[in-house]
Design a protein around this motif. Structure first.
Motif, PDB file in Angstrom:
ATOM      1  N   PRO A   1     -55.999  25.490  25.052  1.00 43.25           N
ATOM      2  CA  PRO A   1     -56.771  24.344  24.557  1.00 43.25           C
ATOM      3  C   PRO A   1     -57.860  23.896  25.537  1.00 43.25           C
ATOM      4  CG  PRO A   1     -54.405  23.863  24.504  1.00 43.25           C
ATOM      5  CD  PRO A   1     -54.582  25.196  25.161  1.00 43.25           C
ATOM      6  N   ASP A   2     -57.648  24.113  26.836  1.00 46.63           N
ATOM      7  CA  ASP A   2     -58.634  23.675  27.836  1.00 46.63           C
ATOM      8  C   ASP A   2     -59.772  24.687  28.027  1.00 46.63           C
ATOM      9  OD1 ASP A   2     -57.202  25.645  29.122  1.00 46.63           O
ATOM     10  OD2 ASP A   2     -56.837  24.482  30.948  1.00 46.63           O
ATOM     11  N   ASP A   3     -59.739  25.778  27.292  1.00 44.74           N
ATOM     12  CA  ASP A   3     -60.800  26.786  27.331  1.00 44.74           C
ATOM     13  C   ASP A   3     -61.954  26.274  26.464  1.00 44.74           C
ATOM     14  OD1 ASP A   3     -62.451  29.006  27.123  1.00 44.74           O
ATOM     15  OD2 ASP A   3     -60.790  30.425  26.922  1.00 44.74           O
ATOM     16  N   ASP A   4     -63.134  26.082  27.061  1.00 47.45           N
ATOM     17  CA  ASP A   4     -64.279  25.489  26.356  1.00 47.45           C
ATOM     18  C   ASP A   4     -65.056  26.464  25.484  1.00 47.45           C
ATOM     19  OD1 ASP A   4     -63.730  23.021  27.431  1.00 47.45           O
ATOM     20  OD2 ASP A   4     -65.014  23.335  29.184  1.00 47.45           O
ATOM     21  N   ARG A   5     -64.685  27.729  25.524  1.00 44.19           N
ATOM     22  CA  ARG A   5     -65.401  28.706  24.705  1.00 44.19           C
ATOM     23  C   ARG A   5     -65.146  28.456  23.223  1.00 44.19           C
ATOM     24  NH1 ARG A   5     -63.337  34.217  27.278  1.00 44.19           N
ATOM     25  NH2 ARG A   5     -61.439  32.997  27.278  1.00 44.19           N
ATOM     26  N   PRO A   6     -66.043  28.927  22.367  1.00 49.14           N
ATOM     27  CA  PRO A   6     -65.797  28.803  20.920  1.00 49.14           C
ATOM     28  C   PRO A   6     -64.513  29.545  20.545  1.00 49.14           C
ATOM     29  CG  PRO A   6     -68.050  29.570  21.366  1.00 49.14           C
ATOM     30  CD  PRO A   6     -67.326  29.552  22.667  1.00 49.14           C
ATOM     31  N   ALA A   7     -63.857  29.070  19.506  1.00 52.36           N
ATOM     32  CA  ALA A   7     -62.553  29.617  19.093  1.00 52.36           C
ATOM     33  C   ALA A   7     -62.580  31.129  18.906  1.00 52.36           C
ATOM     34  CB  ALA A   7     -62.078  28.939  17.826  1.00 52.36           C
ATOM     35  N   HIS A   8     -63.663  31.657  18.332  1.00 52.97           N
ATOM     36  CA  HIS A   8     -63.724  33.102  18.076  1.00 52.97           C
ATOM     37  C   HIS A   8     -63.859  33.935  19.353  1.00 52.97           C
ATOM     38  CE1 HIS A   8     -68.020  32.154  18.296  1.00 52.97           C
ATOM     39  NE2 HIS A   8     -68.215  33.452  18.556  1.00 52.97           N
ATOM     40  N   ARG A   9     -64.129  33.286  20.473  1.00 47.95           N
ATOM     41  CA  ARG A   9     -64.269  34.008  21.743  1.00 47.95           C
ATOM     42  C   ARG A   9     -63.052  33.856  22.651  1.00 47.95           C
ATOM     43  NH1 ARG A   9     -69.540  33.860  24.667  1.00 47.95           N
ATOM     44  NH2 ARG A   9     -69.107  36.079  24.830  1.00 47.95           N
ATOM     45  N   LYS A  10     -62.085  33.037  22.232  1.00 43.40           N
ATOM     46  CA  LYS A  10     -60.879  32.841  23.040  1.00 43.40           C
ATOM     47  C   LYS A  10     -59.818  33.843  22.602  1.00 43.40           C
ATOM     48  CE  LYS A  10     -60.435  28.282  22.262  1.00 43.40           C
ATOM     49  NZ  LYS A  10     -59.951  26.893  22.444  1.00 43.40           N
ATOM     50  N   PRO A  11     -59.290  34.613  23.550  1.00 46.98           N
ATOM     51  CA  PRO A  11     -58.247  35.582  23.183  1.00 46.98           C
ATOM     52  C   PRO A  11     -56.904  34.887  22.963  1.00 46.98           C
ATOM     53  CG  PRO A  11     -58.595  35.617  25.548  1.00 46.98           C
ATOM     54  CD  PRO A  11     -59.628  34.674  24.971  1.00 46.98           C
ATOM     55  N   PRO A  12     -56.056  35.457  22.107  1.00 49.93           N
ATOM     56  CA  PRO A  12     -54.711  34.901  21.952  1.00 49.93           C
ATOM     57  C   PRO A  12     -53.921  35.106  23.248  1.00 49.93           C
ATOM     58  CG  PRO A  12     -54.968  36.911  20.642  1.00 49.93           C
ATOM     59  CD  PRO A  12     -56.300  36.608  21.250  1.00 49.93           C
ATOM     60  N   LEU A  13     -53.074  34.145  23.552  1.00 49.06           N
ATOM     61  CA  LEU A  13     -52.281  34.170  24.785  1.00 49.06           C
ATOM     62  C   LEU A  13     -50.796  33.997  24.474  1.00 49.06           C
ATOM     63  CD1 LEU A  13     -54.403  31.748  27.012  1.00 49.06           C
ATOM     64  CD2 LEU A  13     -54.460  34.239  27.062  1.00 49.06           C
ATOM     65  N   ALA A  14     -49.990  34.373  25.448  1.00 48.69           N
ATOM     66  CA  ALA A  14     -48.552  34.100  25.387  1.00 48.69           C
ATOM     67  C   ALA A  14     -48.091  33.761  26.796  1.00 48.69           C
ATOM     68  CB  ALA A  14     -47.787  35.314  24.867  1.00 48.69           C
ATOM     69  N   TYR A  15     -47.051  32.961  26.883  1.00 54.28           N
ATOM     70  CA  TYR A  15     -46.384  32.717  28.161  1.00 54.28           C
ATOM     71  C   TYR A  15     -45.044  33.429  28.109  1.00 54.28           C
ATOM     72  CZ  TYR A  15     -49.907  29.212  29.142  1.00 54.28           C
ATOM     73  OH  TYR A  15     -51.099  28.581  29.375  1.00 54.28           O
ATOM     74  N   ALA A  16     -44.663  34.034  29.239  1.00 48.86           N
ATOM     75  CA  ALA A  16     -43.425  34.814  29.269  1.00 48.86           C
ATOM     76  C   ALA A  16     -42.719  34.639  30.603  1.00 48.86           C
ATOM     77  CB  ALA A  16     -43.740  36.288  29.024  1.00 48.86           C
ATOM     78  N   LEU A  17     -41.413  34.872  30.587  1.00 49.56           N
ATOM     79  CA  LEU A  17     -40.567  34.823  31.780  1.00 49.56           C
ATOM     80  C   LEU A  17     -40.085  36.231  32.067  1.00 49.56           C
ATOM     81  CD1 LEU A  17     -38.927  33.231  33.932  1.00 49.56           C
ATOM     82  CD2 LEU A  17     -37.124  32.994  32.202  1.00 49.56           C
ATOM     83  N   GLY A  18     -40.435  36.757  33.257  1.00 49.02           N
ATOM     84  CA  GLY A  18     -40.016  38.096  33.650  1.00 49.02           C
ATOM     85  C   GLY A  18     -38.520  38.172  33.838  1.00 49.02           C
ATOM     86  N   GLU A  19     -37.937  39.303  33.467  1.00 52.16           N
ATOM     87  CA  GLU A  19     -36.485  39.470  33.515  1.00 52.16           C
ATOM     88  C   GLU A  19     -35.956  39.818  34.907  1.00 52.16           C
ATOM     89  OE1 GLU A  19     -35.321  42.293  30.551  1.00 52.16           O
ATOM     90  OE2 GLU A  19     -35.587  40.851  28.938  1.00 52.16           O
ATOM     91  N   SER A  20     -36.722  40.505  35.694  1.00 50.78           N
ATOM     92  CA  SER A  20     -36.229  40.970  36.983  1.00 50.78           C
ATOM     93  C   SER A  20     -36.366  39.912  38.072  1.00 50.78           C
ATOM     94  CB  SER A  20     -36.983  42.243  37.378  1.00 50.78           C
ATOM     95  OG  SER A  20     -36.656  42.643  38.675  1.00 50.78           O
ATOM     96  N   GLN A  21     -37.564  39.389  38.239  1.00 52.37           N
ATOM     97  CA  GLN A  21     -37.823  38.445  39.322  1.00 52.37           C
ATOM     98  C   GLN A  21     -38.123  37.030  38.826  1.00 52.37           C
ATOM     99  OE1 GLN A  21     -40.516  39.935  42.329  1.00 52.37           O
ATOM    100  NE2 GLN A  21     -40.065  42.029  41.742  1.00 52.37           N
ATOM    101  N   PHE A  22     -37.981  36.819  37.522  1.00 56.97           N
ATOM    102  CA  PHE A  22     -38.177  35.498  36.925  1.00 56.97           C
ATOM    103  C   PHE A  22     -39.545  34.900  37.240  1.00 56.97           C
ATOM    104  CE2 PHE A  22     -33.580  35.977  37.173  1.00 56.97           C
ATOM    105  CZ  PHE A  22     -33.244  35.757  35.852  1.00 56.97           C
ATOM    106  N   ARG A  23     -40.551  35.738  37.245  1.00 56.86           N
ATOM    107  CA  ARG A  23     -41.898  35.225  37.450  1.00 56.86           C
ATOM    108  C   ARG A  23     -42.467  34.798  36.099  1.00 56.86           C
ATOM    109  NH1 ARG A  23     -43.684  36.480  42.646  1.00 56.86           N
ATOM    110  NH2 ARG A  23     -42.485  38.116  43.647  1.00 56.86           N
TER     111      ARG A  23
END
Length: 195
Positions: free
Chosen positions: A28-50
């Motif tokens: 949401p804080d990305d000021d680019r037009p909607a068509h220029r913003k790539p889809p994102l995901a947040y994830a939790l790594g299984e090995s080192q929990f990064r």
């Protein structure tokens, strides 16, 4: 090496993770037009929990709770992020994702109770866990000398006063993810195969 680490490039990334949240229209804080913003995901790594922010391909077929590979289909790039960078939805999913990872690899986490060592003359790794003081720590150490624990149920049954050993680990894990200033870390950022 377990399959959560296969293909790992010198420990810099974790190939497998659990998806915490999806942002199909980008940040949401990305000021680019909607068509220029790539889809994102947040994830939790299984090995080192990064914690990771993943840039997804437009046609990525990924859902919250999915186990994915960082370099897998639909993921264009990833970068490590701090707890504060996560969306509120991702933060609320953290506990569930951590429980799922621990359930999937119970032996690895029971081995923490079996293998935990002193950090200093006065502090033991077990004392870093919420609710484990000197008396409970000594009970765990005494029981594991008799025979290593073979599961969370075994731990709970054999150590009087130790309730919910899996949940204690989840609580510590979340604390390590939230607090950048912790002096000692047990799980986050630590390769489980390091000595």
């Amino acid at each position: 090496m377990n399959d959560a680490e296969s293909g790992d490039d010198a420990g810099a990334r974790e190939p497998r993770a659990v998806v915490l949240d999806l942002l199909p229209n980008g940040r949401p804080d990305d000021d680019r037009p909607a068509h220029r913003k790539p889809p994102l995901a947040y994830a939790l790594g299984e090995s080192q929990f990064r914690l990771r922010e993943l840039t997804l391909a437009e046609d990525a077929d990924i859902s919250i709770g999915d186990r994915i590979q960082f370099d897998g289909e639909g993921v264009e790039s990833s970068r490590e992020v701090a707890y504060e960078d996560l969306s509120n939805a991702a933060r609320s999913e953290l506990e569930y994702a951590a429980e799922e990872i621990i359930d999937r690899d119970e032996a690895r986490f029971v081995d923490f109770y079996n293998d935990a060592q002193p950090i200093t003359l006065r502090l033991h790794q077990l004392n870093l866990l919420p609710g484990i003081g000197k008396k409970l720590r000594n009970s765990i150490l005494d029981e594991r000398k008799r025979e290593p624990f073979d599961g969370f149920d075994d731990l709970e049954e054999r150590v009087a006063g130790l309730h919910r050993p899996k949940e204690i680990l989840v609580e510590r894990l979340i604390e390590e993810l939230r607090d950048d200033d912790l002096k000692y870390r047990i799980f986050v950022g630590r390769d489980p195969n390091e000595g």
